[in-house]
Write a protein that holds these residues in place. Structure first.
Motif, PDB file in Angstrom:
ATOM      1  N   TYR A 280       0.855  -1.188   0.000  1.00 40.75           N
ATOM      2  CA  TYR A 280       0.000   0.000   0.000  1.00 40.75           C
ATOM      3  C   TYR A 280       0.892   1.240   0.000  1.00 40.75           C
ATOM      4  O   TYR A 280       2.014   1.193   0.504  1.00 40.75           O
ATOM      5  N   PRO A 281       0.384   2.345  -0.585  1.00 37.20           N
ATOM      6  CA  PRO A 281       1.184   3.571  -0.596  1.00 37.20           C
ATOM      7  C   PRO A 281       1.076   4.284   0.749  1.00 37.20           C
ATOM      8  O   PRO A 281      -0.033   4.511   1.246  1.00 37.20           O
ATOM      9  N   SER A 282       2.217   4.595   1.353  1.00 34.70           N
ATOM     10  CA  SER A 282       2.189   5.336   2.618  1.00 34.70           C
ATOM     11  C   SER A 282       2.073   6.817   2.306  1.00 34.70           C
ATOM     12  O   SER A 282       2.131   7.237   1.152  1.00 34.70           O
ATOM     13  N   GLY A 283       1.911   7.607   3.350  1.00 36.50           N
ATOM     14  CA  GLY A 283       1.751   9.048   3.179  1.00 36.50           C
ATOM     15  C   GLY A 283       2.911   9.671   2.420  1.00 36.50           C
ATOM     16  O   GLY A 283       2.727  10.583   1.610  1.00 36.50           O
TER      17      GLY A 283
ATOM     18  N   GLY B  26      -2.899   6.603   4.671  1.00 38.33           N
ATOM     19  CA  GLY B  26      -2.374   5.488   3.881  1.00 38.33           C
ATOM     20  C   GLY B  26      -2.477   4.155   4.617  1.00 38.33           C
ATOM     21  O   GLY B  26      -2.967   3.164   4.058  1.00 38.33           O
ATOM     22  N   THR B  27      -2.038   4.131   5.864  1.00 34.71           N
ATOM     23  CA  THR B  27      -2.081   2.882   6.624  1.00 34.71           C
ATOM     24  C   THR B  27      -3.526   2.442   6.861  1.00 34.71           C
ATOM     25  O   THR B  27      -3.849   1.259   6.741  1.00 34.71           O
ATOM     26  N   ALA B  28      -4.395   3.399   7.161  1.00 33.27           N
ATOM     27  CA  ALA B  28      -5.808   3.059   7.394  1.00 33.27           C
ATOM     28  C   ALA B  28      -6.415   2.434   6.137  1.00 33.27           C
ATOM     29  O   ALA B  28      -7.097   1.400   6.210  1.00 33.27           O
TER      30      ALA B  28
ATOM     31  N   GLY C 116       4.516   8.512   0.064  1.00 33.36           N
ATOM     32  CA  GLY C 116       4.588   8.081  -1.322  1.00 33.36           C
ATOM     33  C   GLY C 116       5.318   6.755  -1.508  1.00 33.36           C
ATOM     34  O   GLY C 116       5.263   6.173  -2.583  1.00 33.36           O
ATOM     35  N   ARG C 117       5.989   6.289  -0.441  1.00 35.73           N
ATOM     36  CA  ARG C 117       6.665   4.997  -0.547  1.00 35.73           C
ATOM     37  C   ARG C 117       5.649   3.866  -0.511  1.00 35.73           C
ATOM     38  O   ARG C 117       4.548   4.015   0.010  1.00 35.73           O
TER      39      ARG C 117
END
Lengths: 270, 270
Positions: free
Chosen positions: A176-179, A210-212, A181-182
């Motif tokens: 998943y994309p984190s905040g 992002g995590t949610a 952008g990674r």
């Protein structure tokens, strides 16, 4: 067991019910244990319930039917939650909590029993009626609050990991994309949850979301419905795409060197 | 506040004391809240204590002096702990818990409220008299048991991390040899603990003892004394160098394809 005085029975009943929140305990379990008639125990329960409500300490609920009985829930007046969170905001805004880079030092509060109990009680009371089947969190910082919420709701806690672990068996992994952008990974054991269950997500912090969203996708893989999300701290400026069914406790903005930190209580609590 | 009946007061007192285990609450806090004389409250406390002890539900303790008052501890007869652990051993030895490679699936039990409460109660009751200042655990799997132990002991939980995190501020990092011979890192925020404090280590599992010795070295860096260690599962065969002041709950050996898993209760509990 020989009969005992009402005062002693009320002490024992209160201890049992309070230590097992949200668990429906059958009257027959109590009649056996205390050798008292069901009518006597009903009167005891009425006394306990009256007292708990009167003192803002929670309530007993009677559940009818074959699996019926009585359960304790620690929910009191909303003002109690407001007072608790107002005190927590004062603590959080203390200048010595600011770390280099504008980060807020939170780890002590997120693992302090009194604080964690207070936070978890508010979260549990917000979601009892939605009847989730388990609490879901992402390792690490949110585990204490999620665990105590699981305790108040009498539900299992499920912890998603950043990596598959051999001692969790076969696992589902998603990217998943984190905040920032990674692309990040999260992993959950196949054994952890069952198709058709209902999840409540509890964690310490949400910024970009992002995590949610990753956790929601992960639940999709298990055909599990996310019935709600609660975060202790939810970033409110800059605004992000809203997440449905989010009931977070505290909203924050700023916290960098040029913008001071501001924390307010969420509207649904006041 | 107007006076209330003894039965209702006992329900409220029991609720307050049980929800804040090991916290010494002053009689004056209660006299103010309930508008009752201290002598009346002393009688209430005696009734509650008698009932809790009689039913194996814990006890109240009166603490004298300026910071005195009364506290609840959930400790009961040792047989209760033995029964609980015997049931847990049965669950653990169920064949469907064995994962490929001989690993045991534990994650559900280590985050199930009833199980975690039972484990944490035994650990807390084993260490109250040693008066630790905080509970220390290594992320991730032991956090729920460590948190609930912290709750029963009314102590902060401190979580060592595998890496420094920017939101934990300045940190102390140490390298330590893990069981497999690799060098691992653990990290703890400088703010987390203070020189001269006493730590109780609580975690899910100990095999070779590398992580436990790492945590002890980490505490050395902070000039903190480790007063004890409790693990839910402690590997007993092959034997390892003993660690002083270890009181673990369950001892295990085997668990590979050629040697079946065996789990027994630790001697100090029986």
């Amino acid at each position: 067991m020989d009969k005992i005085k009402r005062t002693e029975r009320i002490a024992a009943l209160t201890r049992i019910l309070v230590s097992r929140p949200n668990e429906v305990i059958s009257f027959s379990a109590f009649t056996e244990r205390f050798g008292s008639a069901k009518s006597t125990l009903s009167e005891d329960m009425a006394i306990i319930d009256t007292s708990l409500r009167h003192h803002g300490l929670g309530q007993l609920q009677t559940v009818a039917g074959a699996a019926g009985g009585v359960r304790f829930r620690p929910c009191a007046q909303p003002e109690g939650a407001g007072r608790f969170l107002a005190g927590l905001i004062d603590t959080l805004l203390s200048p010595d909590r600011l770390l280099p880079g504008g980060y807020l030092y939170l780890s002590d509060l997120l693992a302090d029993p009194e604080t964690v109990r207070g936070l978890s009680r508010i979260i549990a009371c917000a979601w009892y009626d939605e009847r989730p089947d388990f609490i879901l969190t992402m390792e690490t910082k949110g585990i204490p609050v999620a665990m105590m919420t699981a305790d108040y709701m009498n539900l299992p806690l499920v912890i998603a990991r950043r990596q598959s672990k051999v001692y969790e068996g076969s696992a589902v992994n998603i990217n998943y994309p984190s905040g920032s952008g990674r692309i990040e990974t999260m992993s959950l054991s196949r054994r952890a949850v069952k198709t058709g269950q209902r999840a409540l997500i509890v964690d310490d912090l949400i910024r970009g979301g992002g995590t949610a969203r990753g956790l929601i996708s992960l639940m999709d893989e298990f055909s599990v419905e996310v019935i709600g999300l609660s975060f202790v701290l939810s970033q409110d400026t800059p605004p992000r795409k809203p997440i449905e069914r989010e009931k977070s406790l505290l909203l924050f903005s700023g916290g960098s060197e040029d913008r001071p930190l501001s924390i307010t209580m969420a509207d649904w609590i006041r």
